[in-house]
Design a protein around this motif. Structure first.
Motif, PDB file in Angstrom:
ATOM      1  N   ALA A  60       0.837  -1.204   0.000  1.00  0.00           N
ATOM      2  CA  ALA A  60       0.000   0.000   0.000  1.00  0.00           C
ATOM      3  C   ALA A  60       0.870   1.252   0.000  1.00  0.00           C
ATOM      4  CB  ALA A  60      -0.929  -0.006   1.216  1.00  0.00           C
ATOM      5  N   ALA A  61       1.934   1.234   0.827  1.00  0.00           N
ATOM      6  CA  ALA A  61       2.815   2.398   0.908  1.00  0.00           C
ATOM      7  C   ALA A  61       3.515   2.624  -0.424  1.00  0.00           C
ATOM      8  CB  ALA A  61       3.838   2.202   2.018  1.00  0.00           C
ATOM      9  N   LEU A  62       4.009   1.545  -1.023  1.00  0.00           N
ATOM     10  CA  LEU A  62       4.700   1.671  -2.314  1.00  0.00           C
ATOM     11  C   LEU A  62       3.759   2.215  -3.386  1.00  0.00           C
ATOM     12  CD1 LEU A  62       7.045  -1.420  -2.749  1.00  0.00           C
ATOM     13  CD2 LEU A  62       7.616   0.989  -3.028  1.00  0.00           C
ATOM     14  N   LEU A  63       2.533   1.620  -3.439  1.00  0.00           N
ATOM     15  CA  LEU A  63       1.566   2.051  -4.443  1.00  0.00           C
ATOM     16  C   LEU A  63       1.213   3.523  -4.261  1.00  0.00           C
ATOM     17  CD1 LEU A  63      -0.916  -0.949  -4.776  1.00  0.00           C
ATOM     18  CD2 LEU A  63       0.648  -0.045  -6.503  1.00  0.00           C
ATOM     19  N   SER A  64       1.008   3.954  -2.979  1.00  0.00           N
ATOM     20  CA  SER A  64       0.654   5.361  -2.798  1.00  0.00           C
ATOM     21  C   SER A  64       1.796   6.254  -3.231  1.00  0.00           C
ATOM     22  CB  SER A  64       0.268   5.686  -1.353  1.00  0.00           C
ATOM     23  OG  SER A  64       0.251   4.582  -0.546  1.00  0.00           O
ATOM     24  N   ALA A  65       3.049   5.867  -2.892  1.00  0.00           N
ATOM     25  CA  ALA A  65       4.187   6.709  -3.279  1.00  0.00           C
ATOM     26  C   ALA A  65       4.256   6.838  -4.786  1.00  0.00           C
ATOM     27  CB  ALA A  65       5.482   6.111  -2.722  1.00  0.00           C
ATOM     28  N   VAL A  66       4.170   5.686  -5.478  1.00  0.00           N
ATOM     29  CA  VAL A  66       4.240   5.721  -6.946  1.00  0.00           C
ATOM     30  C   VAL A  66       3.085   6.549  -7.492  1.00  0.00           C
ATOM     31  CG1 VAL A  66       4.061   4.324  -9.019  1.00  0.00           C
ATOM     32  CG2 VAL A  66       5.475   3.540  -7.118  1.00  0.00           C
ATOM     33  N   GLY A  67       1.882   6.339  -6.942  1.00  0.00           N
ATOM     34  CA  GLY A  67       0.706   7.056  -7.418  1.00  0.00           C
ATOM     35  C   GLY A  67       0.841   8.555  -7.257  1.00  0.00           C
ATOM     36  N   GLY A  78       8.007  17.833 -12.753  1.00  0.00           N
ATOM     37  CA  GLY A  78       8.962  16.966 -12.088  1.00  0.00           C
ATOM     38  C   GLY A  78       9.477  17.503 -10.767  1.00  0.00           C
ATOM     39  N   ARG A  79       9.680  18.815 -10.681  1.00  0.00           N
ATOM     40  CA  ARG A  79      10.265  19.360  -9.453  1.00  0.00           C
ATOM     41  C   ARG A  79       9.331  19.155  -8.273  1.00  0.00           C
ATOM     42  NH1 ARG A  79      10.450  24.831  -9.940  1.00  0.00           N
ATOM     43  NH2 ARG A  79      11.612  24.901  -8.008  1.00  0.00           N
ATOM     44  N   HIS A  80       8.041  19.377  -8.501  1.00  0.00           N
ATOM     45  CA  HIS A  80       7.098  19.206  -7.402  1.00  0.00           C
ATOM     46  C   HIS A  80       6.901  17.733  -7.080  1.00  0.00           C
ATOM     47  CE1 HIS A  80       6.072  23.338  -6.684  1.00  0.00           C
ATOM     48  NE2 HIS A  80       6.162  23.532  -7.983  1.00  0.00           N
ATOM     49  N   ALA A  81       6.990  16.910  -8.122  1.00  0.00           N
ATOM     50  CA  ALA A  81       6.882  15.473  -7.879  1.00  0.00           C
ATOM     51  C   ALA A  81       8.020  15.018  -6.973  1.00  0.00           C
ATOM     52  CB  ALA A  81       6.920  14.714  -9.197  1.00  0.00           C
ATOM     53  N   ARG A  82       9.216  15.533  -7.275  1.00  0.00           N
ATOM     54  CA  ARG A  82      10.368  15.160  -6.453  1.00  0.00           C
ATOM     55  C   ARG A  82      10.186  15.650  -5.013  1.00  0.00           C
ATOM     56  NH1 ARG A  82      14.950  16.506 -10.349  1.00  0.00           N
ATOM     57  NH2 ARG A  82      13.343  15.675 -11.720  1.00  0.00           N
ATOM     58  N   ASN A  83       9.641  16.842  -4.870  1.00  0.00           N
ATOM     59  CA  ASN A  83       9.397  17.389  -3.541  1.00  0.00           C
ATOM     60  C   ASN A  83       8.424  16.515  -2.765  1.00  0.00           C
ATOM     61  OD1 ASN A  83       9.551  19.315  -1.474  1.00  0.00           O
ATOM     62  ND2 ASN A  83       7.612  20.213  -2.149  1.00  0.00           N
ATOM     63  N   ARG A  84       7.380  16.059  -3.442  1.00  0.00           N
ATOM     64  CA  ARG A  84       6.405  15.208  -2.751  1.00  0.00           C
ATOM     65  C   ARG A  84       7.021  13.867  -2.369  1.00  0.00           C
ATOM     66  NH1 ARG A  84       1.443  17.354  -2.537  1.00  0.00           N
ATOM     67  NH2 ARG A  84       0.907  18.914  -4.122  1.00  0.00           N
ATOM     68  N   LEU A  85       7.879  13.353  -3.253  1.00  0.00           N
ATOM     69  CA  LEU A  85       8.546  12.092  -2.943  1.00  0.00           C
ATOM     70  C   LEU A  85       9.414  12.263  -1.695  1.00  0.00           C
ATOM     71  CD1 LEU A  85       9.246   9.189  -3.778  1.00  0.00           C
ATOM     72  CD2 LEU A  85      11.159  10.107  -5.068  1.00  0.00           C
ATOM     73  N   ALA A  86      10.160  13.392  -1.618  1.00  0.00           N
ATOM     74  CA  ALA A  86      11.018  13.631  -0.457  1.00  0.00           C
ATOM     75  C   ALA A  86      10.187  13.728   0.812  1.00  0.00           C
ATOM     76  CB  ALA A  86      11.837  14.900  -0.658  1.00  0.00           C
ATOM     77  N   THR A  87       9.058  14.437   0.732  1.00  0.00           N
ATOM     78  CA  THR A  87       8.186  14.553   1.903  1.00  0.00           C
ATOM     79  C   THR A  87       7.723  13.176   2.357  1.00  0.00           C
ATOM     80  OG1 THR A  87       7.438  16.659   1.032  1.00  0.00           O
ATOM     81  CG2 THR A  87       6.136  15.700   2.802  1.00  0.00           C
ATOM     82  N   ALA A  88       7.334  12.355   1.379  1.00  0.00           N
ATOM     83  CA  ALA A  88       6.876  11.009   1.721  1.00  0.00           C
ATOM     84  C   ALA A  88       7.992  10.210   2.379  1.00  0.00           C
ATOM     85  CB  ALA A  88       6.387  10.297   0.462  1.00  0.00           C
ATOM     86  N   LEU A  89       9.209  10.319   1.839  1.00  0.00           N
ATOM     87  CA  LEU A  89      10.329   9.547   2.379  1.00  0.00           C
ATOM     88  C   LEU A  89      10.652   9.992   3.806  1.00  0.00           C
ATOM     89  CD1 LEU A  89      12.791   9.201  -0.629  1.00  0.00           C
ATOM     90  CD2 LEU A  89      11.433   7.425   0.487  1.00  0.00           C
ATOM     91  N   ALA A  93      10.438   7.754   7.127  1.00  0.00           N
ATOM     92  CA  ALA A  93      11.581   7.531   8.018  1.00  0.00           C
ATOM     93  C   ALA A  93      11.157   7.741   9.462  1.00  0.00           C
ATOM     94  CB  ALA A  93      12.732   8.483   7.661  1.00  0.00           C
ATOM     95  N   PHE A  94      10.362   8.775   9.705  1.00  0.00           N
ATOM     96  CA  PHE A  94       9.949   9.040  11.074  1.00  0.00           C
ATOM     97  C   PHE A  94       9.061   7.921  11.603  1.00  0.00           C
ATOM     98  CE2 PHE A  94       7.226  10.971  14.280  1.00  0.00           C
ATOM     99  CZ  PHE A  94       8.199  11.438  15.145  1.00  0.00           C
ATOM    100  N   LEU A  95       8.099   7.492  10.784  1.00  0.00           N
ATOM    101  CA  LEU A  95       7.226   6.398  11.227  1.00  0.00           C
ATOM    102  C   LEU A  95       8.033   5.129  11.456  1.00  0.00           C
ATOM    103  CD1 LEU A  95       4.081   6.943   8.995  1.00  0.00           C
ATOM    104  CD2 LEU A  95       4.449   7.550  11.386  1.00  0.00           C
TER     105      LEU A  95
ATOM    106  N   ALA B  99      20.640   2.625   9.770  1.00  0.00           N
ATOM    107  CA  ALA B  99      20.234   3.679  10.706  1.00  0.00           C
ATOM    108  C   ALA B  99      20.455   5.078  10.154  1.00  0.00           C
ATOM    109  CB  ALA B  99      20.970   3.514  12.031  1.00  0.00           C
ATOM    110  N   VAL B 100      21.566   5.301   9.431  1.00  0.00           N
ATOM    111  CA  VAL B 100      21.893   6.681   9.056  1.00  0.00           C
ATOM    112  C   VAL B 100      20.815   7.313   8.152  1.00  0.00           C
ATOM    113  CG1 VAL B 100      23.548   8.121   7.831  1.00  0.00           C
ATOM    114  CG2 VAL B 100      24.347   6.439   9.461  1.00  0.00           C
ATOM    115  N   PRO B 101      20.367   6.647   7.075  1.00  0.00           N
ATOM    116  CA  PRO B 101      19.335   7.296   6.254  1.00  0.00           C
ATOM    117  C   PRO B 101      18.067   7.587   7.055  1.00  0.00           C
ATOM    118  CG  PRO B 101      20.197   5.329   5.172  1.00  0.00           C
ATOM    119  CD  PRO B 101      20.760   5.331   6.548  1.00  0.00           C
ATOM    120  N   VAL B 102      17.634   6.599   7.875  1.00  0.00           N
ATOM    121  CA  VAL B 102      16.409   6.806   8.651  1.00  0.00           C
ATOM    122  C   VAL B 102      16.608   7.945   9.653  1.00  0.00           C
ATOM    123  CG1 VAL B 102      14.770   5.734  10.228  1.00  0.00           C
ATOM    124  CG2 VAL B 102      15.743   4.405   8.365  1.00  0.00           C
TER     125      VAL B 102
END
Lengths: 357, 325
Positions: A60-67, A78-89, A93-95, B99-102
């Motif tokens: 589900a996470a992969l599909l939403s990211a790709v979507g 592309g620039r905004h797409a990249r920004n959204r990808l970074a936000t998702a990543l 990471a936090f979760l 760990a580093v990327p996360v």
């Protein structure tokens, strides 16, 4: 700076028009894509392609990211797409970091809660056979409190005096050397501290395994933490206070004892409590110099003792059903003890910090 | 010793005041003595590890640096750190890679994505990870994580097995990979905390300049935040590496040890210096204990080098020092 000046008409990537009026995704677009992705994942599970919750979440996470990235790339460029990808990543990471914390706390509470009985807290492991559903952590609690208490009694005076030296008298090569070696000491692995006490106190001086030997090892781990935090707190004391006291003709040492230390007292206590919380969970050095003991031994200077972390390690090593239960119960007790110390430290820091006075 | 140091916050006129009274001399001597005692402890640690360790190495029938087996009770005693030193580095590298990327993501989330009001509590929550004792991570690792990583091991072995790193020739998931995962969780908070402090110190002007030029948030981070924070992140990663190298009980509980140099991180084999000490100590006689002390000396030296390099990087950017506990 590698940010190119971006004139409104020349988009660096993508085909979407770039400017003040370029197209953006509406607010509902991202949630909609995520809902669709979850629906597809659930449908895939229905067809039997996926098994287990972990795979479902992953897909589900992969599909939403790709979507989201695809939709954003076609609408926004592309620039905004990249920004959204970074936000998702970054959000992922936090979760991802929260996941193990929640899992550890949940497992410890869920598996240890049934051991939270007066019986478990008032019995030792003496004469408890491997297959008995009996015994408790009283002896280990006694050991931990005594060892950590002794370590605190040794580490706090030395650490505090060192911090006073660095903050109030410092300067010169000796202070620089002490500062450097305090940093080095912070990085000593706990097992090495245990090996040092083993080699010096037990093997060379011929002493026996005891709670006090454990306290010595914990002292080495506590010292740098106490020095660093106390020094920082002492440096926060405004110089005007020192000057006022000295101008009244009070000698330096009385100024330090009567003005500087009381002002930074709360901060120093906070640092000490955090250091205590840190060493209360140490296992490795105790394994080498305290050794573990099933009966209650109130005397830390003679004979082997136990300790809460040591008991977790040893109960787990027995590898039997009831010993695992005891290990989880002890783990919950240890975490409660450490959380209480941390919480207490934060409360003291919050209410009595110098700036709040 | 009454030299004034200009770079401290306490100004020099205070310090140069002559401390003539007896009380002053005593108190000053006491606090100086405590500092010297601390240096003495460090010297004693190095000295005792050296003396006991070297005496054991002299009794070793094999080359201490290249021998893989650890059998100090054999006749003649045969032991070496090749396998366990390799395992120590391997497990720590796996932990770092995970760990580093996360941790950088977490630090960015707290410093640049989360709303200010919830950013500070979120920081506390991540710090809680650091408050959990290593033995509890070990217990969670062996009782909870090891069975749940079994499918991942089989999947990786089946699909990526053609890569030597992922070759799986023995069953079980008490492996270097699992140990690396547990270590990664344990070092994540320190890396995230130090990186967060660094990211928060990026000059506001740089960020606003990037945004004013039309950069998206991610472009602003790449142009302003990451270049500024790079040295801080590197030193944070090395502090984490220092922790991972010395971690004992969590690895000892999770890993099923076998003293061989092996890159197969999906096989239950390999061992680390610290875990080897914890595992072998119980049945060690006096000579075997000295041998373990010798391996501890090697661990001490490795962590010393790693931590000193981290501190050197930090020292070059003095303002990060506050966060490096």
């Amino acid at each position: 700076m590698s940010v190119a000046p971006a004139p409104p008409k020349a988009p660096p990537h993508g085909s979407a028009p770039f400017g003040l009026h370029h197209r953006r995704l509406p607010r509902w677009a991202v949630p909609a894509v995520v809902v669709a992705a979850v629906a597809v994942a659930v449908a895939l599970r229905g067809t039997g392609l996926l098994s287990g919750t972990a795979q479902l979440v992953l897909v589900a996470a992969l599909l939403s990211a790709v979507g989201v990235v695809t939709v954003s790339a076609t609408v926004e460029g592309g620039r905004h797409a990249r920004n959204r990808l970074a936000t998702a990543l970054v959000g992922t990471a936090f979760l991802l970091a929260l996941l193990p914390l929640l899992s550890v706390l949940w497992e410890v509470v869920a598996n240890g809660i049934e051991k939270m009985t007066p019986y478990f807290f008032t019995r030792s492991m003496l004469n408890v056979g491997p297959l008995d559903d009996a015994g408790g952590l009283y002896h280990a609690m006694v050991g931990t409190l005594e060892q950590v208490g002794l370590a605190t009694l040794i580490a706090v005076p030395i650490g505090l005096l060192t911090a006073i030296y660095l903050a109030e008298y410092g300067g010169g090569p000796l202070a620089r050397a002490v500062t450097f070696f305090v940093d080095v000491m912070t990085g000593i692995p706990s097992i090495v501290a245990g090996l040092f006490v083993l080699s010096a106190w037990i093997l060379t001086l011929g002493m026996n395994f005891s709670g006090f030997a454990g306290a010595l090892a914990l002292t080495i781990l506590m010292l740098p933490i106490v020095v660093r935090s106390a020094e920082e707190m002492l440096r926060l004391v405004p110089n005007a206070l020192r000057e006022a006291s000295l101008a009244l003709g009070v000698p330096r040492w009385r100024t330090i004892l009567k003005v500087v230390l009381p002002t930074s007292f709360a901060g120093i206590i906070t640092g000490v409590m955090l250091a205590v919380a840190r060493v209360a969970g140490e296992t490795a050095p105790l394994l080498l110099v305290v050794f573990g003991f099933d009966a209650i031994n109130f005397n830390p200077f003679q004979g082997e003792q136990s300790a809460l972390p040591l008991m977790i390690y040893q109960e787990n090593a027995k590898g039997l059903e009831f010993s695992f239960e005891r290990a989880w119960g002890t783990a919950l007790a240890l975490i409660l003890l450490i959380m209480a110390l941390n919480l207490g430290a934060r409360i003291i820091a919050y209410f009595y910090a110098p700036k709040n006075r | 010793m009454s030299r004034a140091r200009p770079d401290t916050k306490t100004t020099s006129p205070l310090r140069s005041g002559s401390s003539t009274g007896a009380g002053d001399r005593v108190f000053r001597g006491l606090s100086r003595g405590a500092g010297i005692a601390l240096l003495g402890i460090m010297a004693a640690i190095a000295a005792f590890l050296l003396i006991r360790g070297l005496s054991a190495i002299q009794g070793d029938s094999a080359n201490f640096l290249t021998e893989q087996r650890w059998a100090p009770k054999d006749d003649p005693p045969t032991f070496g750190i090749a396998a366990i030193a390799f395992g120590t580095v391997l497990s720590s590298l796996i932990a770092m890679a995970l760990a580093v990327p996360v941790a950088v993501g977490v630090a960015l989330f707290i410093s640049h994505y989360a709303p200010r009001r919830i950013a500070i509590p979120l920081g506390y929550v991540i710090d809680l990870l650091a408050a959990v004792p290593s033995v509890v991570y070990g217990l969670w690792g062996i009782r909870f994580l090891v069975p749940r990583l079994e499918p991942l091991h089989q999947w990786l072995g089946a699909h990526l097995g053609f890569i030597p790193l992922f070759e799986k020739s023995a069953a079980g998931s008490r492996t270097m990979l699992t140990a690396g995962v547990v270590l990664a969780i344990m070092i994540l908070p320190i890396i995230a905390a130090v990186s967060r402090e660094v990211f928060l110190q990026v000059p506001r002007d740089h960020e606003e300049a990037a945004l004013a030029l039309g950069a998206t948030r991610w472009e602003m981070i790449r142009a302003a935040v990451l270049p500024f924070g790079r040295p801080g992140v590197i030193s944070a990663a090395m502090l984490g590496l220092g922790r991972a190298l010395g971690e004992t009980v969590a690895v000892a509980m999770v890993l099923s040890p076998r003293n061989v140099i092996s890159l197969h991180i999906l096989n239950p084999e390999g061992n680390t210096i610290a875990a080897n000490i914890a595992n072998s100590f119980g049945e060690a006689d006096d000579f075997a204990r000295d041998a373990l002390i010798a391996s501890g000396l090697v661990l001490f030296v490795i962590t010393l080098i790693v931590n000193a390099s981290a501190r050197l990087i930090v020292a070059r950017r003095r303002e990060f020092a506050g966060a490096a506990i």
